[in-house]
Design an enzyme around this catalytic site. Structure first.
Site, PDB file in Angstrom:
ATOM      1  N   THR A  27      -7.185   1.851   4.357  1.00  0.00           N
ATOM      2  CA  THR A  27      -6.283   0.757   3.991  1.00  0.00           C
ATOM      3  C   THR A  27      -7.038  -0.443   3.419  1.00  0.00           C
ATOM      4  OG1 THR A  27      -6.357   0.057   6.304  1.00  0.00           O
ATOM      5  CG2 THR A  27      -4.479   1.410   5.620  1.00  0.00           C
ATOM      6  N   GLY A  40      -0.683   6.829   0.008  1.00  0.00           N
ATOM      7  CA  GLY A  40      -0.780   8.007   0.865  1.00  0.00           C
ATOM      8  C   GLY A  40      -0.007   9.199   0.313  1.00  0.00           C
ATOM      9  N   LEU A  52       0.852  -1.191   0.000  1.00  0.00           N
ATOM     10  CA  LEU A  52       0.000   0.000   0.000  1.00  0.00           C
ATOM     11  C   LEU A  52       0.888   1.241   0.000  1.00  0.00           C
ATOM     12  CD1 LEU A  52      -2.724  -1.136   2.581  1.00  0.00           C
ATOM     13  CD2 LEU A  52      -2.489  -1.686   0.140  1.00  0.00           C
ATOM     14  N   ALA A 109      58.263  23.640 -19.390  1.00  0.00           N
ATOM     15  CA  ALA A 109      57.317  24.345 -18.520  1.00  0.00           C
ATOM     16  C   ALA A 109      56.838  25.629 -19.175  1.00  0.00           C
ATOM     17  CB  ALA A 109      57.972  24.641 -17.180  1.00  0.00           C
ATOM     18  N   GLU A 142      -8.218   1.258  17.827  1.00  0.00           N
ATOM     19  CA  GLU A 142      -7.395   2.452  17.654  1.00  0.00           C
ATOM     20  C   GLU A 142      -7.359   3.248  18.955  1.00  0.00           C
ATOM     21  OE1 GLU A 142      -5.560   2.903  15.126  1.00  0.00           O
ATOM     22  OE2 GLU A 142      -6.423   1.279  13.949  1.00  0.00           O
ATOM     23  N   ALA A 175      52.810  20.356 -12.375  1.00  0.00           N
ATOM     24  CA  ALA A 175      51.824  21.165 -11.667  1.00  0.00           C
ATOM     25  C   ALA A 175      51.236  22.235 -12.580  1.00  0.00           C
ATOM     26  CB  ALA A 175      52.471  21.818 -10.451  1.00  0.00           C
ATOM     27  N   GLN A 204      -5.414   3.685  -6.701  1.00  0.00           N
ATOM     28  CA  GLN A 204      -6.517   3.954  -5.772  1.00  0.00           C
ATOM     29  C   GLN A 204      -6.942   5.404  -6.011  1.00  0.00           C
ATOM     30  OE1 GLN A 204      -5.576   4.142  -1.578  1.00  0.00           O
ATOM     31  NE2 GLN A 204      -7.666   3.627  -0.961  1.00  0.00           N
ATOM     32  N   TYR A 228       3.545  -2.116   3.542  1.00  0.00           N
ATOM     33  CA  TYR A 228       3.320  -0.671   3.441  1.00  0.00           C
ATOM     34  C   TYR A 228       4.559   0.002   2.853  1.00  0.00           C
ATOM     35  CZ  TYR A 228      -0.608  -1.843   6.371  1.00  0.00           C
ATOM     36  OH  TYR A 228      -1.765  -2.410   6.848  1.00  0.00           O
ATOM     37  N   ARG A 269       2.503  15.236   5.986  1.00  0.00           N
ATOM     38  CA  ARG A 269       3.418  15.669   7.045  1.00  0.00           C
ATOM     39  C   ARG A 269       4.874  15.736   6.586  1.00  0.00           C
ATOM     40  NH1 ARG A 269       1.924  12.083  12.182  1.00  0.00           N
ATOM     41  NH2 ARG A 269       0.876  10.735  10.642  1.00  0.00           N
TER      42      ARG A 269
END
Length: 483
Positions: free
Chosen positions: A81, A13, A10, A427, A157, A384, A75, A102, A17
């Site tokens: 659920t 959602g 599932l 160089a 619940e 370098a 869904q 989940y 939050r």
């Protein structure tokens, strides 16, 4: 004949939050979406089919897990659920075993899932298995109610529980296993949606199944974190640290030395040989292999790379998409970009960047260089501040540097170009044509000293020629003047 197993995850959602435009189940844990962790656990128990019930931004879920063998189920209305599970049942036969997971409970382990399957099988088709857990603080969770014989009769619940029931420490995780034939009739009709909101929850189904004589057996996970859901970023961060510690401990048990397991982040898969050592504040992403004897210095970031036997990566180096041979020395502050191949015993020093390049065996680039689209031979030396000028504003061009070549400091190699075997580049040169083998090639403007030249004097203090609002910096005094 083996009973077909259908796993229904599932994941519909919205996760308000999380305060994010991204679906909750796509937030990352250890470098992977929450949902992918659940799918991986489900795959370990060899299901016939995995169904993912999605809602909000299902297109993003499909894209993130596109390579997985998943049946995607939408869904359209969020009605609980039970309603979410009902969306997946039409394609599942009655005799099949259904396991409900989940998408925001990412750390569920295959061993716990196997326990749930075994508990359900004790009673054959009439069995239901539910994962429950006893905790010190059950606040916010549904409580498990049992009769005087210890049988589960209901999940209540917290908002509906009385004082005595709220004192129960056994909580519901929602993870259950039952045959589709048990679940289907209890998810159909008006009786499946008893509340004023017209919603259906799996907890209601458990109570009705128990009342009809189905025995609900319970099993518990090994750790609490296995069944913790992610509802906000605080919970996500807590699970992240738990998972990182678990991974670090597993590596250490297999012989990897980790300076501080609380200061390592593995966002993918890390495979290590024996006698590997990893210092603090390191990050590993994607697929990384560290062979025997590798040492990783502090603050390194390594992604999708293989690092060979007894190579050392010094502090604050960044490596992505590279293959590094044995006994190399990389860094500190080196950067290896994708498609870089570094041969055995090569040396890449501080502030050297390599992109889409090959460094031959024993080759060296010790300081402050950029080597893009370059093929550098064995034992070649890059001085370098030297770079390959590989980009003309439209296209990338290659540079080839032969075995044993010596490129001095501050050299610009304007690609496409070849510096042949054994060549030496003086160089400060800008090289625009191929350099012949075993020959000194240089390109410098004549040096001149002009005796008649004088440096311009700085403005006098209070010079009126200074712009308004500016003052002569030399007019400041005192310990903070900076002079």
């Amino acid at each position: 004949m083996k009973t077909p197993l259908h796993v229904v995850i599932l994941a519909a959602g919205k996760g308000r939050r999380m305060r994010s435009n991204l679906p909750k189940v796509l937030h990352l844990l250890a470098g992977r979406p929450l949902l992918s962790h659940v799918v991986a656990a489900a795959c370990e128990i060899d299901p016939t089919r995995i169904h993912v019930v999605h809602g909000h931004r299902g297109d993003l879920l499909r894209k993130a897990l596109g390579d997985s063998d998943i049946e995607w189920v939408e869904q359209k209305e969020q009605l609980g659920t039970g309603h979410a599970l009902a969306q997946a049942l039409p394609s599942i036969p009655d005799e099949a075993l259904v396991m409900v997971l989940y998408g925001d409970v990412p750390l569920i382990s295959p061993s716990t899932l196997r326990k749930a399957m075994a508990a359900r099988d004790i009673d054959g088709a009439r069995g239901i298995a539910l994962v429950t857990l006893k905790v010190d603080d059950p606040h916010g969770y549904g409580r498990i109610l049992r009769d005087d014989r210890g049988r589960l009769i209901k999940v209540i619940e917290e908002v509906d529980a009385n004082e005595e029931q709220r004192g129960i420490r056994e909580i519901n995780t929602g993870i259950l296993t039952a045959s589709a034939g048990i679940l289907r009739p209890r998810l159909q009709g008006d009786s499946a949606y008893p509340n004023a909101q017209g919603e259906c929850y799996l907890t209601d189904i458990l109570a009705r199944a128990a009342a009809d004589g189905y025995l609900v057996r319970t099993v518990s996970p090994k750790t609490t974190e296995e069944v913790l859901g992610v509802n906000d970023r605080v919970q996500l961060a807590r699970l992240e640290r738990f998972e990182q510690m678990r991974i670090a401990e597993s590596l250490m048990r297999d012989g990897t030395g980790i300076a501080d397991p609380a200061r390592i982040d593995i966002r993918g898969r890390l495979r290590t040989g024996i006698d590997v050592f990893i210092d603090i504040d390191t990050v590993f992403e994607g697929e990384v292999v560290l062979e025997d004897g590798v040492r990783i210095g502090p603050g390194c970031v390594i992604k999708d790379a293989t690092i060979g036997y007894e190579t050392e990566i010094f502090a604050h180096s960044v490596i992505e998409g590279a293959e590094i041979g044995a006994s190399c020395r990389i860094g500190p502050f080196a950067r290896l970009r994708p498609n870089s191949r570094i041969s055995h015993e090569a040396r890449i020093g501080n502030f050297v960047e390599i992109k889409n390049g090959v460094l031959g065996r024993g080759a060296k680039a010790n300081h402050l260089s950029y080597l893009g689209d370059a093929r550098i031979g064995a034992r070649a030396n890059i001085g370098a501040g030297s770079i390959t000028c590989n980009y003309d504003g439209a296209n990338k061009h290659p540079t080839v540097i032969g075995d044993g070549a010596f490129v001095g400091s501050g050299v610009m190699l304007v690609a496409p170009i070849t510096v042949h075997r054994g060549a030496t580049i003086g160089a400060g040169s800008t090289i625009t044509k191929d350099a012949p083998p075993d020959t000194l090639t240089l390109s410098r403007a004549p040096q001149r000293s002009l005796k008649s030249w004088r440096r311009k004097a700085p403005p006098e203090k209070g010079d009126p020629s200074l712009p308004e609002g500016f003052s002569d910096p030399d007019s400041r005094s005192g310990p903070d003047s900076g002079s």
